[in-house]
Design an enzyme around this catalytic site. Structure first.
Site, PDB file in Angstrom:
ATOM      1  N   HIS A  65      19.930 -11.804  -1.188  1.00 35.92           N
ATOM      2  CA  HIS A  65      20.186 -13.218  -0.961  1.00 35.92           C
ATOM      3  C   HIS A  65      21.151 -13.745  -2.006  1.00 35.92           C
ATOM      4  CE1 HIS A  65      16.801 -12.991  -3.787  1.00 35.92           C
ATOM      5  NE2 HIS A  65      17.237 -14.128  -4.298  1.00 35.92           N
ATOM      6  N   CYS A 184      13.923 -17.612 -10.620  1.00 38.21           N
ATOM      7  CA  CYS A 184      14.828 -16.468 -10.530  1.00 38.21           C
ATOM      8  C   CYS A 184      16.256 -17.007 -10.533  1.00 38.21           C
ATOM      9  CB  CYS A 184      14.552 -15.637  -9.274  1.00 38.21           C
ATOM     10  SG  CYS A 184      15.007 -16.420  -7.717  1.00 38.21           S
TER      11      CYS A 184
END
Length: 674
Positions: A65, A184
């Site tokens: 992603h 993240c």
């Protein structure tokens, strides 16, 4: 969520063998759906995110992603692989692959929907249904959440622990309370999956877990009262926790975000143990120190291991910013020598002596531009080591320390020390309590001023001269290498270049070589030649192996082999990674042996190289070019022979996996039926 995924974005027979091929296959569907405007640009952003941390999760899930300017609408694409694709998860390859694409400026609503998918991936029933699905439209609907019949079961499962909690409270007991932060680099997937995993583990353990997700979909701070009432804190993060001083005085478990996904029960148990023992996080640990963000590294482990991981991260930060200066400056200087000869280095300044029609003037111009770029090597190295340690306030003292290293002739080693000193001094100043009125000027005035003065004093008066002496000793040693000593160094450098093919050991060997180019000598030029030659061997060997023994490799590997010819010739060692990932026990030892042969021969032949990159395209700039090519060819043949021998021996043995598995690969994942 209806616009995020459609049947056209679902591939239930994903045939890709590598994660790069899988990302490309799914991204092509996004391009066809007019969700992505530039395929290669988007894939570069995906690869950059993947390089920060592998996106494979336990349970056979891969979630590549990124946020990208080449995405015009938040999009999901889903692929299911029968053979499995390695995304770096500890339990093996992934058969469920989600490619998640978010625009660079995606709004919170869209990112919240994407985070909802990330949470659902923690549900075994959801993933089992994905493995059992046969119709792309139905699978797309499942991912969109269009299954009202399953809602009661989900609600019942989610509320099951509540009666236990009520019973416990009625009995007078107070549950153990944990507050957690998850984050993240992209803030789309891992952040929310870790939050869901920790919350679910808490419910199973009878522990009250409250999670603050610091992701792209929003950042809502925990209530200070909730933090105050907590018995322990868990940080599962790969970027710096924001406003971390809120958690002072609490037992702290500090890990990477994937640990929060893969082993939440262990983290909760560790938090309870620390609380029972009364372990409180050090002030520096919860007070603005910059984390390494090192993936799954357990930051709560032994201090020496923790320091080692961070030190490597700091040094690699400086090297990564220095390499473009090395590449540009080195190639310009090498080109100038090719045009005008080595006497170009002593030419007068082109600012005063430049003749348009003379080749020597152009050679001098290229040489002096390249030399100007080289002058930044040590300051940039020091500045960005310091930046990696303490962020922007450390840039000025880092650059100043690096410049002083050049002034006192401390060279590359002086730059390393200056960067570490600057980062350490700035981190120390940041921990000094200051009045609120001074906080605004601390990072732009006070910290750079004080840190530059301290680092300058240390470099000029204390450590500069000793480091310069050490640098001179190292230079003399390299210049004096001959015979067996030079060959042994070539073997070691060749092994390092080929062991992890672009990883930390490879980068250490490369950094050692390019550092010598800052003040080139005959010895340092030999080292640079040996490093580049050895780094070319792995992809060239795999390209040759796929050519001479095609039957030992899959169709995808043979296609990768054709590309590896160009990658190897260009000194892009990473071209062999797909082969090493599929069959590490046979490929890695083979290419290491070939790299050792090439490194040893290059040093023995006395080949030299002034360019830090370029592969065969800079052969005219190499000293002893024909012997240099012979060294590369010899190492390539050795590596090829070993790969073919080892793979052939395995192929001769009965293979219970049949033709479905890739030759030489490990276990393949079989889709699980619901």
């Amino acid at each position: 969520m209806s616009e995020l995924i459609t049947a056209e974005l679902v591939d239930l027979d994903l045939s890709a063998a590598t994660k790069d091929a899988a990302a490309r296959s799914l991204a092509e569907r996004m391009v066809a759906a007019h969700r992505v405007t530039d395929l290669d640009g988007f894939l570069a952003d995906v690869a950059a995110r993947e390089a920060q941390m592998p996106t494979g999760l336990d349970g056979g899930i891969g979630i590549p992603h990124c946020r990208s300017e080449h995405v015009n609408a938040p999009t999901l694409a889903f692929g299911r692989s029968a053979a499995g694709i390695d995304f770096g998860a500890a339990d093996g390859p992934a058969d469920l692959v989600f490619l998640i694409a978010a625009p660079a400026g995606a709004d919170d609503d869209h990112l919240t929907i994407l985070s909802g998918l990330a949470r659902r991936l923690m549900d075994p029933e959801f993933t089992a249904a994905l493995r059992a699905g046969t119709d792309p439209a139905a699978v797309a609907a499942l991912i969109r959440g269009e299954e009202p019949a399953e809602e009661p079961a989900a609600e019942e499962e989610g509320t099951a622990p509540e009666p236990e909690a009520e019973t416990a409270e009625a009995a007078g007991s107070v549950p153990f309370r944990i507050v957690a932060v998850t984050s993240c680099p992209t803030g789309i997937a891992h952040t929310y999956m870790a939050a869901e995993s920790l919350a679910a583990a808490g419910r199973a353990e009878g522990v009250e877990v409250t999670v603050e997700t610091q992701g792209s979909g929003g950042f809502k701070k925990l209530d200070p009262a909730v933090i105050a009432a907590a018995d322990a804190v868990i940080w599962a993060h790969d970027v710096e926790v924001r406003e971390r001083t809120r958690f002072r005085g609490k037992p702290l478990v500090d890990v990477g975000v994937k640990a929060g996904i893969n082993r939440p029960a262990e983290l909760i148990a560790e938090a309870r143990r620390k609380a029972e023992r009364g372990e409180i996080a050090a002030e520096s640990e919860a007070d603005g120190g910059k984390d390494s963000g090192d993936g799954d590294a357990d930051r709560s482990g032994a201090d020496h291991a923790h320091f080692g991981v961070r030190l490597r991260t700091y040094l690699m930060s400086g090297v990564s910013y220095m390499v473009p200066f090395v590449a540009a400056g080195g190639l310009l200087i090498a080109l100038s020598f090719a045009i005008g000869g080595y006497e170009t280095a002593s030419a007068k300044s082109v600012a005063d002596h430049f003749v348009w029609g003379e080749a020597d003037s152009w050679a001098a111009l290229l040489n002096q531009i390249g030399s100007a770029a080289f002058a930044f090597l040590v300051p940039v190295l020091a500045g960005y080591i310091a930046y990696g340690m303490a962020d922007r306030p450390a840039l000025v003292p880092g650059f100043v320390g690096g410049s002083i290293a050049l002034t006192v002739n401390a060279g590359f080693l002086g730059g390393l020390v200056a960067g570490l000193l600057a980062g350490t001094v700035v981190m120390a100043i940041q921990r000094v309590p200051v009045h609120a009125t001074l906080r605004g000027i601390m990072p732009v005035l006070v910290i750079p001023l004080i840190a530059s003065a301290v680092v300058g004093f240390l470099m000029f008066i204390v450590v500069g001269k000793p480091i310069a002496s050490l640098q001179n000793a190292l230079t003399d040693w390299l210049n004096g290498l001959s015979g067996s000593n030079a060959v042994i160094l070539g073997v070691v450098l060749g092994l390092m270049m080929c062991f992890d093919m672009g990883g930390p050991l490879n980068k250490v060997a490369y950094a050692f070589a390019v550092g010598g180019l800052a003040d080139p000598t005959d010895g340092s030029l030999k080292v640079m030649a040996a490093v580049m030659a050895a780094g070319m061997v792995p992809p060239l060997a795999m390209a040759l192996a796929t050519t001479v023994r095609k039957k030992l490799f899959t169709k995808t590997e043979r296609e990768n082999g054709r590309a590896a010819w160009v990658l190897g010739a260009s000194f892009i060692t990473e071209g062999a990674i797909p082969f090493a990932a599929a069959d590490p026990l046979r490929v890695i030892p083979s290419v290491m042996a070939g790299g050792a042969v090439t490194g040893a021969l290059s040093m023995a032949f006395g080949a030299t190289l002034r360019a830090p990159h370029g592969g065969v395209f800079v052969v005219p700039l190499i000293g002893e070019p024909f012997l240099y090519l012979l060294a590369i060819a010899a190492g390539t043949l050795v590596a090829t022979a070993l790969v073919v021998l080892l793979k052939g021996a395995r192929r001769a043995a009965p293979d219970p996996a049949g033709a479905a598995g890739a030759p030489g690969s490990g276990d393949s994942r079989v889709p699980v039926a619901a």
